[in-house]
Design a protein around this motif. Structure first.
Motif: not given
Length: 64
Positions: A4-25
């Motif tokens: 969703s747009k809200k989830n995408s915006e939340t992900l954009e605020n994550f650090s590169e490491n958090y985005r990577y961890i989110f994707k992998e997990r």
């Protein structure tokens, strides 16, 4: 995976490491230990990051 747009915006605020961890997990369904080894950190570090990621998404879901 469509977010969703809200989830995408939340992900954009994550650090590169958090985005990577989110994707992998949560998208690739990789174990914490494998991600930790790849990043050169402890499994506990990934566990804590995962907890923070979930908390940030929950906060955003409850924001109006």
């Amino acid at each position: 995976m469509m977010l969703s747009k809200k989830n995408s915006e939340t992900l954009e605020n994550f650090s590169e490491n958090y985005r990577y961890i989110f994707k992998e997990r949560f998208i690739e369904n990789r174990p914490q230990a494998a991600i930790a080894k790849e990043l050169g950190v402890s499994q506990m570090t990934i566990s804590r990051a995962e907890k923070n990621i979930v908390q940030q998404f929950r906060r955003e879901m409850h924001r109006q």
